[in-house]
Write a protein that holds these residues in place. Structure first.
Motif, PDB file in Angstrom:
ATOM      1  N   ALA A   1       0.766  -1.122  -0.068  1.00 15.64           N
ATOM      2  CA  ALA A   1       0.204  -0.018   0.120  1.00 15.64           C
ATOM      3  C   ALA A   1       0.908   1.284   0.096  1.00 15.64           C
ATOM      4  O   ALA A   1       1.691   1.359   0.869  1.00 15.64           O
ATOM      5  N   VAL A   2       0.682   2.030  -1.064  1.00 12.93           N
ATOM      6  CA  VAL A   2       1.529   3.274  -1.300  1.00 12.93           C
ATOM      7  C   VAL A   2       0.806   4.503  -1.113  1.00 12.93           C
ATOM      8  O   VAL A   2       1.538   5.497  -0.937  1.00 12.93           O
ATOM      9  N   HIS A   3      -0.383   4.545  -1.371  1.00 14.94           N
ATOM     10  CA  HIS A   3      -1.061   5.799  -1.211  1.00 14.94           C
ATOM     11  C   HIS A   3      -2.704   5.616  -0.712  1.00 14.94           C
ATOM     12  O   HIS A   3      -3.251   4.226  -0.806  1.00 14.94           O
ATOM     13  N   GLU A   4      -3.319   6.395  -0.142  1.00 17.69           N
ATOM     14  CA  GLU A   4      -4.702   6.472   0.358  1.00 17.69           C
ATOM     15  C   GLU A   4      -5.186   7.561  -0.282  1.00 17.69           C
ATOM     16  O   GLU A   4      -4.793   8.733  -0.215  1.00 17.69           O
ATOM     17  N   LYS A   5      -6.633   7.569  -0.589  1.00 21.16           N
ATOM     18  CA  LYS A   5      -7.304   8.725  -1.090  1.00 21.16           C
ATOM     19  C   LYS A   5      -8.691   8.510  -0.474  1.00 21.16           C
ATOM     20  O   LYS A   5      -9.498   7.743  -0.479  1.00 21.16           O
ATOM     21  N   HIS A   6      -9.245   9.869  -0.122  1.00 25.64           N
ATOM     22  CA  HIS A   6     -10.592   9.844   0.336  1.00 25.64           C
ATOM     23  C   HIS A   6     -11.355  10.907  -0.202  1.00 25.64           C
ATOM     24  O   HIS A   6     -11.099  12.167  -0.131  1.00 25.64           O
TER      25      HIS A   6
ATOM     26  N   TYR B   1     -14.936  10.717  -3.098  1.00 30.47           N
ATOM     27  CA  TYR B   1     -16.371   9.994  -2.865  1.00 30.47           C
ATOM     28  C   TYR B   1     -16.286   8.593  -2.409  1.00 30.47           C
ATOM     29  O   TYR B   1     -17.371   7.832  -2.000  1.00 30.47           O
ATOM     30  N   LYS B   2     -15.275   7.859  -2.387  1.00 30.45           N
ATOM     31  CA  LYS B   2     -14.987   6.503  -1.920  1.00 30.45           C
ATOM     32  C   LYS B   2     -13.752   6.472  -1.367  1.00 30.45           C
ATOM     33  O   LYS B   2     -12.930   7.366  -1.343  1.00 30.45           O
ATOM     34  N   GLU B   3     -13.359   5.326  -0.641  1.00 21.95           N
ATOM     35  CA  GLU B   3     -12.098   5.231   0.149  1.00 21.95           C
ATOM     36  C   GLU B   3     -11.225   4.305  -0.887  1.00 21.95           C
ATOM     37  O   GLU B   3     -11.686   3.139  -1.276  1.00 21.95           O
ATOM     38  N   TYR B   4     -10.074   4.901  -1.141  1.00 29.44           N
ATOM     39  CA  TYR B   4      -9.138   4.189  -2.040  1.00 29.44           C
ATOM     40  C   TYR B   4      -7.951   3.877  -1.446  1.00 29.44           C
ATOM     41  O   TYR B   4      -7.338   4.777  -0.636  1.00 29.44           O
ATOM     42  N   ILE B   5      -7.120   2.649  -1.560  1.00 33.07           N
ATOM     43  CA  ILE B   5      -5.891   2.436  -1.135  1.00 33.07           C
ATOM     44  C   ILE B   5      -5.273   2.022  -2.510  1.00 33.07           C
ATOM     45  O   ILE B   5      -5.558   1.372  -3.238  1.00 33.07           O
ATOM     46  N   GLY B   6      -4.030   2.818  -2.952  1.00 28.34           N
ATOM     47  CA  GLY B   6      -3.344   2.820  -4.116  1.00 28.34           C
ATOM     48  C   GLY B   6      -2.131   1.662  -3.681  1.00 28.34           C
ATOM     49  O   GLY B   6      -1.476   1.841  -2.699  1.00 28.34           O
TER      50      GLY B   6
ATOM     51  N   CYS C   1     -12.981  -6.759   9.687  1.00 31.53           N
ATOM     52  CA  CYS C   1     -13.117  -6.140   8.368  1.00 31.53           C
ATOM     53  C   CYS C   1     -14.099  -5.107   8.343  1.00 31.53           C
ATOM     54  O   CYS C   1     -15.332  -5.261   7.858  1.00 31.53           O
ATOM     55  N   ASP C   2     -13.896  -4.039   9.000  1.00 31.98           N
ATOM     56  CA  ASP C   2     -14.635  -3.048   9.283  1.00 31.98           C
ATOM     57  C   ASP C   2     -14.572  -1.620   8.092  1.00 31.98           C
ATOM     58  O   ASP C   2     -15.096  -0.607   8.536  1.00 31.98           O
ATOM     59  N   HIS C   3     -13.684  -1.631   7.292  1.00 35.69           N
ATOM     60  CA  HIS C   3     -13.309  -0.718   6.288  1.00 35.69           C
ATOM     61  C   HIS C   3     -13.511  -0.962   4.841  1.00 35.69           C
ATOM     62  O   HIS C   3     -13.062  -2.076   4.509  1.00 35.69           O
ATOM     63  N   LYS C   4     -14.468   0.002   4.043  1.00 40.49           N
ATOM     64  CA  LYS C   4     -14.516  -0.328   2.761  1.00 40.49           C
ATOM     65  C   LYS C   4     -13.862   0.279   1.834  1.00 40.49           C
ATOM     66  O   LYS C   4     -13.713   1.458   1.764  1.00 40.49           O
ATOM     67  N   TYR C   5     -13.070  -0.579   1.087  1.00 39.19           N
ATOM     68  CA  TYR C   5     -11.885   0.193   0.014  1.00 39.19           C
ATOM     69  C   TYR C   5     -12.338  -0.352  -1.307  1.00 39.19           C
ATOM     70  O   TYR C   5     -12.788  -1.347  -1.502  1.00 39.19           O
ATOM     71  N   ASP C   6     -11.602   0.605  -2.290  1.00 41.60           N
ATOM     72  CA  ASP C   6     -11.561   0.088  -3.453  1.00 41.60           C
ATOM     73  C   ASP C   6      -9.853  -0.133  -3.440  1.00 41.60           C
ATOM     74  O   ASP C   6      -9.206   1.078  -3.211  1.00 41.60           O
TER      75      ASP C   6
ATOM     76  N   MET D   1     -14.593  -4.970   1.959  1.00 46.11           N
ATOM     77  CA  MET D   1     -14.621  -4.975   3.290  1.00 46.11           C
ATOM     78  C   MET D   1     -13.423  -5.375   3.787  1.00 46.11           C
ATOM     79  O   MET D   1     -13.048  -6.946   3.812  1.00 46.11           O
ATOM     80  N   LEU D   2     -12.462  -4.692   4.634  1.00 47.68           N
ATOM     81  CA  LEU D   2     -11.111  -5.310   4.671  1.00 47.68           C
ATOM     82  C   LEU D   2     -10.889  -4.342   6.035  1.00 47.68           C
ATOM     83  O   LEU D   2     -11.276  -3.442   6.523  1.00 47.68           O
ATOM     84  N   PRO D   3      -9.621  -4.833   6.786  1.00 50.90           N
ATOM     85  CA  PRO D   3      -9.048  -4.260   7.950  1.00 50.90           C
ATOM     86  C   PRO D   3      -8.666  -2.911   7.630  1.00 50.90           C
ATOM     87  O   PRO D   3      -8.354  -2.682   6.550  1.00 50.90           O
ATOM     88  N   GLU D   4      -8.525  -2.094   8.584  1.00 48.93           N
ATOM     89  CA  GLU D   4      -7.930  -0.469   8.147  1.00 48.93           C
ATOM     90  C   GLU D   4      -6.551  -1.098   7.834  1.00 48.93           C
ATOM     91  O   GLU D   4      -5.794  -1.560   8.414  1.00 48.93           O
ATOM     92  N   ILE D   5      -6.355  -0.352   6.583  1.00 46.44           N
ATOM     93  CA  ILE D   5      -4.963  -0.532   5.796  1.00 46.44           C
ATOM     94  C   ILE D   5      -4.259   0.882   6.074  1.00 46.44           C
ATOM     95  O   ILE D   5      -4.909   1.855   5.740  1.00 46.44           O
ATOM     96  N   GLY D   6      -2.943   0.912   6.524  1.00 48.46           N
ATOM     97  CA  GLY D   6      -2.144   1.712   6.328  1.00 48.46           C
ATOM     98  C   GLY D   6      -1.031   1.702   5.480  1.00 48.46           C
ATOM     99  O   GLY D   6      -0.550   0.753   4.752  1.00 48.46           O
ATOM    100  N   ILE D   7      -0.319   2.955   5.074  1.00 47.53           N
ATOM    101  CA  ILE D   7       0.655   3.116   4.295  1.00 47.53           C
ATOM    102  C   ILE D   7       1.920   1.922   4.495  1.00 47.53           C
ATOM    103  O   ILE D   7       2.498   2.247   5.812  1.00 47.53           O
TER     104      ILE D   7
END
Length: 426
Positions: free
Chosen positions: A289-294, A296-301, A331-336, A353-359
């Motif tokens: 995981a190298v980016h996060e974006k907030h 209209y949705k929550e994204y993990i890049g 798994c309480d976070h919704k991501y693309d 639905m995944l656990p909270e993801i950190g960079i």
């Protein structure tokens, strides 16, 4: 059913120190155990052979492992034939099943002594012109048309597939091949992709066994081998029940005894051409995981993209994802989960639905051991990743290095793009 990686977080943290993400990782222990199970499942048939579908994972290190368990190669192109030849897999250990085939590929397959599996009745004359003869051993690919059902469930629509002879063409084709000197005949069919049911192979076997009996009765031609091809799939989703290859083998055995033995065809060899089932669950794509974006949705890049694994972008295919080290967290976070390509379909997961993801978290994308690396491409100038084999003793070894810009630019013969570039990539 819970999907768990075949590698621990601690192991993976050590591996990425040696091999930067993204990379495909393969489980040697799992591949070996599965290959042994396949061999045992069909050991009741004296002539049985698995022809590994090279297109699924064209890596010589993986194919060499499968060769130890008696596997041949199912090839469909010149380069796949060349790879098989380089590994010492030749003669009838190669099944050459292709379509719209250039003449030079038929010629090379014939030089290797491969079994040529024809896709169309017009290919009989085409093959004869290409190699100057009809081989003594030849196979034909059958397409029954219509809708194919297993246990009253619609599996696929063969009538929409570009592959294979109709039944009428098949009967005429065998007559022509016999007249032209063929002496040993094979029957092949591939109707359904990625089935997760123990009923598919037995149902297909019934179709082909009954056809083999009909061919014998109508034409006086004995089918020497029947190739069930592939189609035995992978349980990509945790709620799916994986295929039981031993139950599948026994299901085929039952139909064999019911149909072929009474018809005097008890010496018929059974072949398979599995790719996905052989290696799919024993590979994963490791990415960071190298980016996060907030927005209209929550994204993990992540640092992987569809160039490393095309199936989600191409088919909307599901691949399970594990956030390493957080396997037991809710798994309480919704991501693309997205890659870097300039295409909006470059998503490994949508609303997952995944656990909270950190960079810096490592993500394992499951079941990429077949049609994963093999379907890679260079769109956006993205480079192919490395392939790493996790050996039985837990030692990682590089079995394909990552592509470099030098590799990418190598085909521009009239330019030396890197000549004046003084930099290191990674």
């Amino acid at each position: 059913m819970k999907k768990e990686p075949f590698v621990t977080n601690e192991q993976l943290r050590e591996i990425v120190k040696q091999f930067p993400t993204p990379f495909h990782l393969y489980d040697e222990k799992g591949i070996r155990a599965n290959a042994q199970a396949v061999r045992e499942a069909f050991s009741w048939n004296r002539g049985y052979r698995e022809y590994f579908a090279v297109k699924a994972e064209p890596n010589p290190f993986i194919i060499k492992i499968l060769k130890e368990y008696g596997c041949g190669c199912d090839c469909s192109s010149m380069t796949e034939l060349m790879l098989s030849d380089a590994l010492g897999i030749r003669g009838e250990n190669i099944m050459f099943s292709s379509n719209e085939t250039p003449p030079q590929e038929f010629q090379f397959a014939d030089r290797l002594g491969a079994i040529i599996n024809l896709d169309d009745i017009t290919h009989i004359d085409f093959l004869e012109r290409a190699i100057g003869k009809i081989p003594e051993t030849i196979s034909c690919r059958y397409n029954p048309g219509g809708v194919y059902k297993v246990s009253n469930g619609i599996m696929d629509n063969p009538q929409d597939a570009k592959y294979g002879f109709t039944k009428e063409q098949l009967l005429e084709g065998y007559k022509i091949l016999k007249q032209k000197g063929a002496k040993r005949f094979g029957l092949h069919s591939f109707l359904v992709s990625n089935t997760v049911t123990n009923d598919y192979y037995p149902a297909l076997a019934r179709t082909l066994f009954e056809l083999a009996v009909e061919i014998k009765e109508k034409l006086g031609i004995t089918i020497d081998f029947i190739n069930l091809s592939g189609g035995v799939g992978v349980a990509y989703r945790p709620e799916e029940e994986p295929n039981d290859i031993r139950a599948i083998g026994q299901g085929v055995h039952k139909v064999f005894d019911e149909i072929l033995v009474p018809a005097g065809l008890q010496d018929t060899a059974i072949y398979t051409e599995m790719g996905r089932f052989m290696t799919g669950p024993y590979g994963c794509l490791v990415t960071t995981a190298v980016h996060e974006k907030h927005t209209y949705k929550e994204y993990i890049g992540v640092d992987a993209c569809a160039a490393n694994l095309m199936r989600p972008a191409m088919y909307g295919a599901y691949h399970h994802i594990t956030v390493m080290g957080k396997e037991n967290q809710p798994c309480d976070h919704k991501y693309d989960i997205v890659g870097s390509l300039c295409e909006n379909n470059d998503k490994f997961a949508v609303d997952r639905m995944l656990p909270e993801i950190g960079i810096g978290d490592l993500l394992v994308i499951h079941d990429t051991g077949a049609h994963g690396f093999a379907m890679g491409y260079n769109y956006n100038g993205r480079l192919w990743s490395a392939e790493v084999l996790l050996q039985e003793d837990g030692t990682p070894t590089l079995i394909r290095r990552a592509q470099t810009p030098k590799d990418y630019f190598a085909t521009f013969d009239c330019f030396d793009i890197l000549k004046d570039m003084n930099y290191e990539y990674r």
